[in-house]
Motif scaffolding. Structure first.
Motif, PDB file in Angstrom:
ATOM      1  N   UNK A 186      -7.309  -0.997  -3.689  1.00  0.00           N
ATOM      2  CA  UNK A 186      -6.280  -1.530  -3.513  1.00  0.00           C
ATOM      3  C   UNK A 186      -5.354  -0.768  -2.632  1.00  0.00           C
ATOM      4  N   UNK A 187      -5.241   0.408  -2.784  1.00  0.00           N
ATOM      5  CA  UNK A 187      -4.222   1.086  -1.973  1.00  0.00           C
ATOM      6  C   UNK A 187      -4.843   1.121  -0.488  1.00  0.00           C
ATOM      7  N   UNK A 188      -6.158   1.480  -0.248  1.00  0.00           N
ATOM      8  CA  UNK A 188      -6.819   1.273   0.856  1.00  0.00           C
ATOM      9  C   UNK A 188      -6.632   0.007   1.816  1.00  0.00           C
ATOM     10  N   UNK A 189      -6.773  -0.997   0.983  1.00  0.00           N
ATOM     11  CA  UNK A 189      -6.299  -2.283   1.567  1.00  0.00           C
ATOM     12  C   UNK A 189      -4.959  -2.590   2.190  1.00  0.00           C
ATOM     13  N   UNK A 190      -3.968  -1.838   0.994  1.00  0.00           N
ATOM     14  CA  UNK A 190      -2.498  -1.980   1.596  1.00  0.00           C
ATOM     15  C   UNK A 190      -2.258  -1.064   2.840  1.00  0.00           C
ATOM     16  N   UNK A 191      -3.143   0.018   2.906  1.00  0.00           N
ATOM     17  CA  UNK A 191      -2.744   0.870   4.297  1.00  0.00           C
ATOM     18  C   UNK A 191      -3.239   0.057   5.240  1.00  0.00           C
ATOM     19  N   UNK A 192      -4.511  -0.745   5.221  1.00  0.00           N
ATOM     20  CA  UNK A 192      -5.117  -1.637   6.180  1.00  0.00           C
ATOM     21  C   UNK A 192      -3.903  -2.674   6.525  1.00  0.00           C
ATOM     22  N   UNK A 193      -3.655  -3.186   5.647  1.00  0.00           N
ATOM     23  CA  UNK A 193      -2.409  -4.202   5.895  1.00  0.00           C
ATOM     24  C   UNK A 193      -1.285  -3.737   6.926  1.00  0.00           C
ATOM     25  N   UNK A 194      -0.670  -2.512   6.572  1.00  0.00           N
ATOM     26  CA  UNK A 194       0.160  -1.998   7.443  1.00  0.00           C
ATOM     27  C   UNK A 194      -0.354  -1.614   8.837  1.00  0.00           C
TER      28      UNK A 194
END
Length: 107
Positions: A36-44
């Protein structure tokens, strides 16, 4: 490229937020937080790929795409079909996003 970046960012954001939702609301393992955290970093990161002069305008226009993507997530991942009010609201938001992103600006 802008539409692809926005759609990919929306998928990454929704997936990342859903991982936190699953952990806190669906009693899933704390290990859901890592992807989830990796996905949110990818989003940014993906939002930085949008060709716009100002970050705030990029984020504002993204909002419309996010709303449509969230409704698609509702339908596909949660098996709840959006109703006509969802569709009308998403259309209004996408129109607003297009105006923000594509409106003429002085040089």
């Amino acid at each position: 490229m802008t539409l692809i970046a926005y759609l990919a960012a929306a998928l990454a954001e929704i997936a990342g937020c859903f991982a936190f939702w699953a952990w806190l609301r669906l009693d899933k393992s704390v290990w859901w937080l890592a992807p989830g955290t990796a996905s949110l970093c990818l989003f940014a990161y993906l939002l930085t790929l949008v060709d716009a002069e100002h970050a705030g305008r990029t984020y504002a226009a993204y909002g419309g795409v996010y709303i449509l993507s969230a409704l698609l997530w509702l339908w596909v991942a949660e098996d709840v079909k959006p109703d006509r009010w969802d569709a009308i609201g998403a259309a209004v938001c996408l129109l607003g996003a297009a105006i923000i992103l594509l409106g003429p600006r002085p040089s």
